[in-house]
Scaffold this motif. Structure first.
Motif, mmCIF file in Angstrom:
data_model
loop_
_atom_site.group_PDB
_atom_site.id
_atom_site.type_symbol
_atom_site.label_atom_id
_atom_site.label_comp_id
_atom_site.label_asym_id
_atom_site.label_seq_id
_atom_site.Cartn_x
_atom_site.Cartn_y
_atom_site.Cartn_z
ATOM 1 N N PRO A 2 12.388 45.319 22.001
ATOM 2 C CA PRO A 2 11.628 45.217 23.249
ATOM 3 C C PRO A 2 12.577 45.154 24.437
ATOM 4 N N ASP A 3 12.071 45.515 25.581
ATOM 5 C CA ASP A 3 12.873 45.442 26.801
ATOM 6 C C ASP A 3 12.490 44.154 27.518
ATOM 7 N N ILE A 4 13.401 43.199 27.524
ATOM 8 C CA ILE A 4 13.144 41.886 28.101
ATOM 9 C C ILE A 4 14.041 41.705 29.319
ATOM 10 N N LEU A 5 13.420 41.353 30.416
ATOM 11 C CA LEU A 5 14.141 41.102 31.662
ATOM 12 C C LEU A 5 13.823 39.684 32.114
ATOM 13 N N MET A 6 14.876 38.916 32.403
ATOM 14 C CA MET A 6 14.680 37.547 32.856
ATOM 15 C C MET A 6 15.520 37.308 34.105
ATOM 16 N N ARG A 47 7.664 40.968 42.473
ATOM 17 C CA ARG A 47 7.116 41.312 41.161
ATOM 18 C C ARG A 47 6.298 40.183 40.547
ATOM 19 N N SER A 48 6.764 38.947 40.712
ATOM 20 C CA SER A 48 6.127 37.827 40.015
ATOM 21 C C SER A 48 5.219 36.994 40.908
ATOM 22 N N GLY A 49 5.468 37.025 42.218
ATOM 23 C CA GLY A 49 4.730 36.151 43.122
ATOM 24 C C GLY A 49 5.231 34.721 43.091
ATOM 25 N N ARG A 50 6.345 34.505 42.442
ATOM 26 C CA ARG A 50 6.893 33.158 42.280
ATOM 27 C C ARG A 50 8.319 33.098 42.827
ATOM 28 N N THR A 51 8.744 31.879 43.171
ATOM 29 C CA THR A 51 10.078 31.701 43.742
ATOM 30 C C THR A 51 11.039 30.954 42.819
ATOM 31 N N GLY A 60 7.924 45.295 30.759
ATOM 32 C CA GLY A 60 7.299 45.463 32.066
ATOM 33 C C GLY A 60 6.126 44.536 32.326
ATOM 34 N N ARG A 61 5.704 43.789 31.331
ATOM 35 C CA ARG A 61 4.575 42.855 31.480
ATOM 36 C C ARG A 61 5.100 41.491 31.925
ATOM 37 N N PHE A 62 4.507 40.965 32.987
ATOM 38 C CA PHE A 62 4.917 39.663 33.495
ATOM 39 C C PHE A 62 4.431 38.567 32.554
ATOM 40 N N ILE A 63 5.364 37.762 32.065
ATOM 41 C CA ILE A 63 5.052 36.661 31.149
ATOM 42 C C ILE A 63 4.939 35.347 31.905
ATOM 43 N N GLY A 64 5.820 35.146 32.878
ATOM 44 C CA GLY A 64 5.844 33.899 33.629
ATOM 45 C C GLY A 64 7.178 33.215 33.438
ATOM 46 N N GLY A 65 7.164 31.894 33.454
ATOM 47 C CA GLY A 65 8.379 31.110 33.300
ATOM 48 C C GLY A 65 8.559 30.601 31.887
ATOM 49 N N CYS A 66 9.431 29.627 31.752
ATOM 50 C CA CYS A 66 9.763 29.082 30.446
ATOM 51 C C CYS A 66 8.550 28.465 29.749
ATOM 52 N N ASP A 67 7.800 27.634 30.466
ATOM 53 C CA ASP A 67 6.626 27.008 29.854
ATOM 54 C C ASP A 67 5.611 28.057 29.427
ATOM 55 N N ALA A 88 11.506 49.398 30.460
ATOM 56 C CA ALA A 88 11.357 48.326 31.445
ATOM 57 C C ALA A 88 11.578 48.861 32.841
ATOM 58 N N PRO A 89 10.949 48.203 33.807
ATOM 59 C CA PRO A 89 11.183 48.587 35.194
ATOM 60 C C PRO A 89 12.571 48.168 35.651
#
Length: 91
Positions: A2-6, A47-51, A60-67, A88-89
């Protein structure tokens, strides 16, 4: 694979925890250190709406953060995503 971007920072304990889960699954992760590349922080927020970090994308699918990542794994939803392969983007 899978293409994972963090998006992450080296001093972030949640980033380290997320990476530990990915390592336990045997997958590699492309990381973008927003402290070393502050111009990419803006892209992360768009991309995420988060800071905050980490912000994680799988295929390419937004998962969120660690939790969010750990909750997805607890529900049994992470492993199927890790079996899927898609481009992946650009970070």
């Amino acid at each position: 694979m899978p293409d994972i971007l963090m998006y992450s920072k080296p001093t972030c304990p949640y980033c380290h925890r997320a990476m530990a889960l990915f390592r336990s699954k045997g997958v590699s992760v492309k990381t973008v250190d927003i402290s070393a590349h502050p111009e990419r922080r803006k892209k992360m927020i768009e991309r995420s709406g988060r800071t905050t970090v980490p912000e994680i994308f799988i295929n390419g699918r937004f998962i969120g953060g660690c939790d969010d990542l750990y909750a997805l794994d607890a529900r049994g939803g992470l492993d199927p995503l890790l079996q899927d392969e898609q481009p992946a983007p650009t970070p």
